[in-house]
Design an enzyme around this catalytic site. Sequence first.
Site, short mmCIF file in Angstrom:
data_model
loop_
_atom_site.label_atom_id
_atom_site.label_comp_id
_atom_site.label_asym_id
_atom_site.label_seq_id
_atom_site.Cartn_x
_atom_site.Cartn_y
_atom_site.Cartn_z
N ASN A 193 0.88 -1.16 0.00
CA ASN A 193 0.00 0.00 0.00
C ASN A 193 0.92 1.22 0.00
O ASN A 193 1.44 1.62 1.04
CB ASN A 193 -0.89 -0.05 1.24
CG ASN A 193 -1.84 1.13 1.32
OD1 ASN A 193 -1.74 2.07 0.53
ND2 ASN A 193 -2.76 1.08 2.27
N ARG B 98 -2.44 -2.16 -3.54
CA ARG B 98 -3.64 -1.39 -3.29
C ARG B 98 -3.60 -0.16 -4.20
O ARG B 98 -2.62 0.59 -4.18
CB ARG B 98 -3.70 -0.94 -1.83
CG ARG B 98 -4.95 -0.13 -1.60
CD ARG B 98 -4.93 0.60 -0.30
NE ARG B 98 -6.17 1.33 -0.18
CZ ARG B 98 -6.27 2.56 0.31
NH1 ARG B 98 -5.19 3.18 0.74
NH2 ARG B 98 -7.43 3.15 0.38
N HIS C 88 -13.00 2.57 -0.37
CA HIS C 88 -13.00 1.52 0.68
C HIS C 88 -13.60 0.22 0.13
O HIS C 88 -14.13 -0.59 0.90
CB HIS C 88 -13.85 1.93 1.91
CG HIS C 88 -13.29 3.04 2.72
ND1 HIS C 88 -14.09 3.95 3.37
CD2 HIS C 88 -12.02 3.38 3.03
CE1 HIS C 88 -13.35 4.81 4.04
NE2 HIS C 88 -12.08 4.49 3.85
N ASN D 135 -11.03 6.79 10.24
CA ASN D 135 -10.83 8.23 10.13
C ASN D 135 -11.57 8.71 8.89
O ASN D 135 -12.33 9.67 8.93
CB ASN D 135 -9.33 8.52 10.08
CG ASN D 135 -9.04 9.90 10.56
OD1 ASN D 135 -9.91 10.58 11.13
ND2 ASN D 135 -7.83 10.36 10.31
N ARG E 11 -13.17 15.18 7.30
CA ARG E 11 -13.93 15.56 6.10
C ARG E 11 -15.39 15.81 6.47
O ARG E 11 -15.96 15.12 7.30
CB ARG E 11 -13.89 14.44 5.05
CG ARG E 11 -12.52 14.15 4.52
CD ARG E 11 -12.61 13.19 3.31
NE ARG E 11 -11.32 12.63 3.02
CZ ARG E 11 -11.03 11.33 3.10
NH1 ARG E 11 -11.97 10.45 3.41
NH2 ARG E 11 -9.81 10.90 2.84
N ASP F 80 -10.42 12.21 16.94
CA ASP F 80 -10.35 10.86 17.49
C ASP F 80 -11.57 10.62 18.36
O ASP F 80 -11.82 11.34 19.34
CB ASP F 80 -9.06 10.72 18.31
CG ASP F 80 -8.81 9.26 18.69
OD1 ASP F 80 -9.76 8.58 19.09
OD2 ASP F 80 -7.65 8.83 18.59
N GLU G 182 -8.27 -5.33 4.85
CA GLU G 182 -8.13 -4.98 3.44
C GLU G 182 -6.94 -5.69 2.80
O GLU G 182 -6.99 -6.08 1.64
CB GLU G 182 -8.01 -3.45 3.30
CG GLU G 182 -9.33 -2.77 3.62
CD GLU G 182 -9.21 -1.27 3.87
OE1 GLU G 182 -8.83 -0.90 5.00
OE2 GLU G 182 -9.50 -0.49 2.96
P1 ADP Z 1 -8.05 4.93 8.95
O1 ADP Z 1 -7.63 3.56 8.43
O2 ADP Z 1 -9.15 5.56 8.18
O3 ADP Z 1 -6.92 5.85 9.25
P2 ADP Z 1 -8.91 3.48 11.30
O4 ADP Z 1 -9.87 2.51 10.74
O5 ADP Z 1 -7.62 2.98 11.81
O6 ADP Z 1 -8.70 4.71 10.35
O7 ADP Z 1 -9.66 4.25 12.48
C1 ADP Z 1 -9.01 5.25 13.19
C2 ADP Z 1 -9.99 5.88 14.16
O8 ADP Z 1 -10.57 4.86 14.97
C3 ADP Z 1 -9.34 6.84 15.14
O9 ADP Z 1 -9.32 8.13 14.62
C4 ADP Z 1 -10.26 6.76 16.34
O10 ADP Z 1 -11.22 7.79 16.24
C5 ADP Z 1 -11.00 5.46 16.18
N1 ADP Z 1 -10.76 4.54 17.29
C6 ADP Z 1 -9.75 3.71 17.46
N2 ADP Z 1 -9.88 3.04 18.63
C7 ADP Z 1 -11.01 3.49 19.20
C8 ADP Z 1 -11.71 3.20 20.42
N3 ADP Z 1 -11.25 2.32 21.28
N4 ADP Z 1 -12.86 3.85 20.64
C9 ADP Z 1 -13.34 4.75 19.78
N5 ADP Z 1 -12.73 5.07 18.63
C10 ADP Z 1 -11.59 4.44 18.34
#
Ligand code: ADP
Length: 427
Positions: free
Chosen positions: A11, A102, A191, A222, A252, A293, A395
């Site tokens: 990726n 990817r 996605h 995210n 976003r 977050d 993925e």
């Molecule tokens: P991406 O791949 O889009 O970067 P992820 O699928 O890894 O994102 O998700 C990241 C987000 O998951 C973080 O920004 C956070 O908000 C959320 N996250 C991770 N762990 C927790 C948790 N225990 N409780 C709530 N939200 C969480």
Amino acid sequence: MSDATRVLVLNSGSSSVKYQLIDMAWGSPRPEAGGGARLASGIVERIGEGQGRIKHEPARHAPRERYESFPDHAGALAAVADELAADGLGLDSPRLAAIGHRTVHGGTRFTEPTLITDEVVEELRELIPLAPLHNPANITGIEVARKLRPDLPQVAVFDTAFHAGMPEYAARYAIDRAVADAHQVRRYGFHGTSHQYVSRRTAQLLGKDPEAVNVIVLHLGNGASASAVAGGRCVDTSMGLTPLEGLVMGTRSGDLDPAVVFHLHRVGGMSIDEIDTLLNRRSGLLGLCGDNDMREIGRRMAEGDDAARLAFDIYIHRLRKYIGGYYAVMGRVDAIAFTAGVGENSAAVREAALAGMEPLGIELDSVRNAVRGSSPRLISSDASRVQVAVVPTDEELEIAQQTFSVVRRSEGVMHGKTWNAPNELER
Ligand code: ADP
């Protein structure tokens, strides 16, 4: 049958490369049914930015980390090859079957995982205007990997592909057709590998064929997107021409009146680039409350923080509109699946997203919802007509499976025959 059963998944981002080496012989004998075990994974960061870092996590050894300069993607991939070789998993091994890349945007041209040739690389280049931030780095990764192992099949797996079969009425924006077609403006969705993997995995969890179930998949990371998957096919998804459309995300905005852009430009005096940055990087949860977050937002809400509460409510309200919308689009929903960082971990988001939907046959079990875990699980009550599931996404595994299927097909092995993994390796 060849014993080349490993797939390296890459990726490639603009300044990072994430990788996983997966052996397809471990797991189901039918790659399309979901086999594969991780031998190693890792990330190279800050490529071309002075001191970089490689973090390598082999399945059978302790993780390793090294700081050094990676001037370009070629240097980064050479470092990955060195780390893998140190574990006896070198990229020159005859057991490596293929490299799967990817690839973010396949436009309307690439609707299936595709064996990479010079022409394919050229066509990918033509798609850069559709994904100027992502496709160039994906192409660089492909070129570097092809130089490293020119003899090895390499496959591009597209984030958009799963959505390519959406009905025209879901994919087309209601704007002048000629203008839209001239500029390839339509809804592509993203996605895709996650939506595909999770919808299929949800069907397995229900003990049914993917063709027999209708699933709403909520990929809440995210970046966040929802999709309606009817009988294994995507019939609608929330992201559009770009990943900006749809749900409220970490940074976003998701859906808004397009006239907001004109207004900010004409009245607010903002340039198009400034508005682009505003909507993609400074909006969503971050723009609403200063945090993107969900864990932090949860903590702040518990302390009575109004801005965090409002951000959460806006996020949930949008999510509920998509759940209701996709319910109506499909008519019958067998399951709702939550995945990605927020979807897999936030019981509060799952609960708020589905609260009060009992008349629609959706009923969470609050105890099951609160249990944490890393495997797919049901969190609905026994009385719930619609099953609600938490299904961790993977993925990379999906990319490895699709890559391996393409390679096996191109070798003719899959034609009318079943590929049999050595029995002792199945699990
Ligand atoms: P991406 O791949 O889009 O970067 P992820 O699928 O890894 O994102 O998700 C990241 C987000 O998951 C973080 O920004 C956070 O908000 C959320 N996250 C991770 N762990 C927790 C948790 N225990 N409780 C709530 N939200 C969480």
